[in-house]
Scaffold this motif. Structure first.
Motif, PDB file in Angstrom:
ATOM      1  N   ASP A   1       0.834  -1.204   0.000  1.00 44.60           N
ATOM      2  CA  ASP A   1       0.000   0.000   0.000  1.00 44.60           C
ATOM      3  C   ASP A   1       0.867   1.252   0.000  1.00 44.60           C
ATOM      4  OD1 ASP A   1      -2.325  -1.554   0.120  1.00 44.60           O
ATOM      5  OD2 ASP A   1      -2.405  -1.441   2.317  1.00 44.60           O
ATOM      6  N   LEU A   2       1.930   1.250   0.788  1.00 43.03           N
ATOM      7  CA  LEU A   2       2.832   2.398   0.858  1.00 43.03           C
ATOM      8  C   LEU A   2       3.525   2.622  -0.487  1.00 43.03           C
ATOM      9  CD1 LEU A   2       4.228   4.653   2.419  1.00 43.03           C
ATOM     10  CD2 LEU A   2       5.915   2.964   3.176  1.00 43.03           C
ATOM     11  N   LYS A   3       3.996   1.559  -1.108  1.00 41.74           N
ATOM     12  CA  LYS A   3       4.653   1.686  -2.421  1.00 41.74           C
ATOM     13  C   LYS A   3       3.687   2.219  -3.470  1.00 41.74           C
ATOM     14  CE  LYS A   3       8.138  -1.835  -1.605  1.00 41.74           C
ATOM     15  NZ  LYS A   3       8.611  -3.181  -1.904  1.00 41.74           N
ATOM     16  N   ALA A   4       2.447   1.730  -3.459  1.00 40.23           N
ATOM     17  CA  ALA A   4       1.440   2.208  -4.409  1.00 40.23           C
ATOM     18  C   ALA A   4       1.152   3.688  -4.172  1.00 40.23           C
ATOM     19  CB  ALA A   4       0.164   1.385  -4.276  1.00 40.23           C
ATOM     20  N   TYR A   5       1.056   4.086  -2.908  1.00 42.77           N
ATOM     21  CA  TYR A   5       0.831   5.491  -2.578  1.00 42.77           C
ATOM     22  C   TYR A   5       1.968   6.362  -3.108  1.00 42.77           C
ATOM     23  CZ  TYR A   5       1.007   9.724   0.233  1.00 42.77           C
ATOM     24  OH  TYR A   5       1.111  11.034   0.633  1.00 42.77           O
ATOM     25  N   LYS A   6       3.197   5.905  -2.890  1.00 41.88           N
ATOM     26  CA  LYS A   6       4.348   6.688  -3.353  1.00 41.88           C
ATOM     27  C   LYS A   6       4.363   6.793  -4.881  1.00 41.88           C
ATOM     28  CE  LYS A   6       7.389   5.981   0.595  1.00 41.88           C
ATOM     29  NZ  LYS A   6       8.641   5.395   1.085  1.00 41.88           N
ATOM     30  N   ARG A   7       3.991   5.705  -5.569  1.00 47.29           N
ATOM     31  CA  ARG A   7       3.928   5.749  -7.044  1.00 47.29           C
ATOM     32  C   ARG A   7       2.861   6.744  -7.501  1.00 47.29           C
ATOM     33  NH1 ARG A   7       4.701   0.116  -6.630  1.00 47.29           N
ATOM     34  NH2 ARG A   7       2.447  -0.244  -6.790  1.00 47.29           N
ATOM     35  N   ARG A   8       1.681   6.697  -6.869  1.00 46.65           N
ATOM     36  CA  ARG A   8       0.608   7.636  -7.228  1.00 46.65           C
ATOM     37  C   ARG A   8       1.044   9.077  -6.986  1.00 46.65           C
ATOM     38  NH1 ARG A   8      -2.591   4.012  -4.369  1.00 46.65           N
ATOM     39  NH2 ARG A   8      -2.774   5.474  -2.637  1.00 46.65           N
TER      40      ARG A   8
END
Length: 145
Positions: free
Chosen positions: A127-134
């Motif tokens: 979830d954190l990685k996806a947030y950072k990508r977004r």
């Protein structure tokens, strides 16, 4: 590093550097600690040994090790605080059962059992990685405009 005999137990001193603790607290938590003496916050901390004082033969000074808080997360919600309190209590009961204290507890409870439900509601590493990508994509889109 000096070797200690099995009977020696070094005294642990907390280093004055508290930047990791301060960085993990909200503005409101810091103000609350200042404005309301006796306020309690709950945290998970990581301690790292930074220096030691050995004991020389013939010297009466006990061995000491200085530790510093090198990682910290402070509970920001009542739910988080309750989970940390329960984990602390379970660990305390474990110390009693292991013979650290004279009293005997009711039996060990797994600290992670109470935390499992809470952790299910918290973001995962994915979830954190996806947030950072977004977030990075939003920055790039904004730059293009």
């Amino acid at each position: 590093m000096p070797k200690l005999s099995p009977a020696d137990v070094p005294e642990v001193k907390l280093d004055a550097a508290a930047a990791a603790v301060e960085a993990s607290m909200t503005r409101e938590q810091r103000r609350g600690l200042f404005e309301k003496p006796g306020t309690v916050v709950y945290a998970i901390v990581e301690l790292t040994s930074k220096s030691y004082t050995g004991h020389a033969e013939g010297e009466e000074k006990p061995a000491q090790v200085k530790v510093r808080v090198t990682g910290c997360e402070v509970a920001r919600t009542d739910e988080d605080a309750k989970s940390l309190i329960e984990a602390r209590r379970a660990m305390y009961r474990g110390r009693q059962i292991d013979g650290t204290f004279d009293e005997v507890g009711q039996g060990p409870l797994r600290p992670d059992a109470g935390l499992a439900d809470l952790m299910a509601t918290k973001p995962s590493e994915a979830d954190l990685k996806a947030y950072k990508r977004r977030r990075e994509q939003e920055r790039q889109d904004e730059y293009v405009r």
